[in-house]
Design a protein around this motif. Structure first.
Motif, PDB file in Angstrom:
ATOM      1  N   THR A   1      -4.841  17.243  12.046  1.00 39.10           N
ATOM      2  CA  THR A   1      -3.414  17.131  11.732  1.00 39.10           C
ATOM      3  C   THR A   1      -2.860  15.813  12.255  1.00 39.10           C
ATOM      4  N   ALA A   2      -2.249  15.040  11.365  1.00 39.14           N
ATOM      5  CA  ALA A   2      -1.727  13.722  11.720  1.00 39.14           C
ATOM      6  C   ALA A   2      -1.057  13.109  10.505  1.00 39.14           C
ATOM      7  N   VAL A   3      -0.368  11.996  10.752  1.00 40.04           N
ATOM      8  CA  VAL A   3       0.052  11.133   9.648  1.00 40.04           C
ATOM      9  C   VAL A   3      -1.096  10.160   9.406  1.00 40.04           C
ATOM     10  N   TYR A   4      -1.526  10.095   8.164  1.00 41.48           N
ATOM     11  CA  TYR A   4      -2.639   9.231   7.792  1.00 41.48           C
ATOM     12  C   TYR A   4      -2.111   7.970   7.133  1.00 41.48           C
ATOM     13  N   TYR A   5      -2.626   6.836   7.600  1.00 37.55           N
ATOM     14  CA  TYR A   5      -2.192   5.539   7.115  1.00 37.55           C
ATOM     15  C   TYR A   5      -3.347   4.772   6.488  1.00 37.55           C
ATOM     16  N   CYS A   6      -3.023   4.061   5.436  1.00 38.97           N
ATOM     17  CA  CYS A   6      -3.940   3.128   4.816  1.00 38.97           C
ATOM     18  C   CYS A   6      -3.611   1.736   5.350  1.00 38.97           C
ATOM     19  N   ALA A   7      -4.644   0.940   5.602  1.00 41.14           N
ATOM     20  CA  ALA A   7      -4.447  -0.406   6.133  1.00 41.14           C
ATOM     21  C   ALA A   7      -5.370  -1.382   5.417  1.00 41.14           C
ATOM     22  N   ALA A   8      -4.959  -2.653   5.395  1.00 35.99           N
ATOM     23  CA  ALA A   8      -5.750  -3.671   4.721  1.00 35.99           C
ATOM     24  C   ALA A   8      -5.664  -4.991   5.466  1.00 35.99           C
TER      25      ALA A   8
ATOM     26  N   LEU B   1       0.836  -1.202   0.000  1.00 33.62           N
ATOM     27  CA  LEU B   1       0.000   0.000   0.000  1.00 33.62           C
ATOM     28  C   LEU B   1       0.866   1.245   0.000  1.00 33.62           C
ATOM     29  N   VAL B   2       0.514   2.207  -0.837  1.00 35.21           N
ATOM     30  CA  VAL B   2       1.252   3.461  -0.911  1.00 35.21           C
ATOM     31  C   VAL B   2       0.262   4.618  -0.848  1.00 35.21           C
ATOM     32  N   GLU B   3       0.390   5.420   0.197  1.00 36.82           N
ATOM     33  CA  GLU B   3      -0.475   6.585   0.345  1.00 36.82           C
ATOM     34  C   GLU B   3       0.133   7.805  -0.335  1.00 36.82           C
TER      35      GLU B   3
ATOM     36  N   MET C   1     -10.484  -2.391   3.738  1.00 37.08           N
ATOM     37  CA  MET C   1      -9.585  -1.258   3.583  1.00 37.08           C
ATOM     38  C   MET C   1      -9.940  -0.187   4.604  1.00 37.08           C
ATOM     39  N   GLY C   2      -8.946   0.210   5.377  1.00 42.98           N
ATOM     40  CA  GLY C   2      -9.187   1.200   6.416  1.00 42.98           C
ATOM     41  C   GLY C   2      -8.220   2.368   6.338  1.00 42.98           C
ATOM     42  N   TRP C   3      -8.628   3.473   6.931  1.00 41.92           N
ATOM     43  CA  TRP C   3      -7.766   4.637   7.107  1.00 41.92           C
ATOM     44  C   TRP C   3      -7.633   4.896   8.607  1.00 41.92           C
ATOM     45  N   PHE C   4      -6.414   5.135   9.017  1.00 42.93           N
ATOM     46  CA  PHE C   4      -6.108   5.470  10.400  1.00 42.93           C
ATOM     47  C   PHE C   4      -5.252   6.732  10.400  1.00 42.93           C
TER      48      PHE C   4
END
Length: 124
Positions: A91-98, A4-6, A34-37
């Motif tokens: 404001t944050a670092v957003y991550y994609c997860a699976a 995964l590449v955001e 598929m999730g976003w954190f």
């Protein structure tokens, strides 16, 4: 296994919008939950949004409900997070997860695959 590449993060003023992308390779997004954190500085990683494998339903954290939308483009094998009415507290670092397990979870430890994250900064 899926990689995964955001992308799409950046600096935006409060009230503005951004669209994050999560491009997948090595796997088909429609076969994964598929999730976003996100993780703010000094904070724990927290759930933002999720799209189960069926794709029919989506779920959001209360803090973003009505402002963020998760979507999926099967042809591009990409998941998006459209963010509107942004606030400084976003404001944050957003991550994609699976993950390929049935169901879904708001807990980050449930997910097996993660991207590297993209920084979102919302100025007041």
């Amino acid at each position: 296994q899926v990689q995964l590449v955001e992308s799409g993060g950046g600096l935006v003023q409060a009230g503005g919008s951004l669209r994050l992308s999560c491009a997948a390779s090595g796997g088909t997004v429609r076969r994964y939950v598929m999730g976003w954190f996100r993780q703010g500085l000094g904070k724990e990683r927290e759930f933002v949004a999720v799209m189960p494998r069926s794709g029919g339903s989506t779920y959001y954290a209360d803090s973003v409900k009505g402002r963020f939308t998760i979507s999926r483009d099967n042809a591009k094998n990409t998941v998006y997070l459209q963010m509107s009415s942004l606030k400084p507290e976003d404001t944050a670092v957003y991550y994609c997860a699976a993950d390929r397990a049935p169901g879904w979870s708001p807990h980050p430890q449930w997910y097996d695959y993660w991207g590297q994250g993209t920084q979102v900064t919302v100025s007041s």
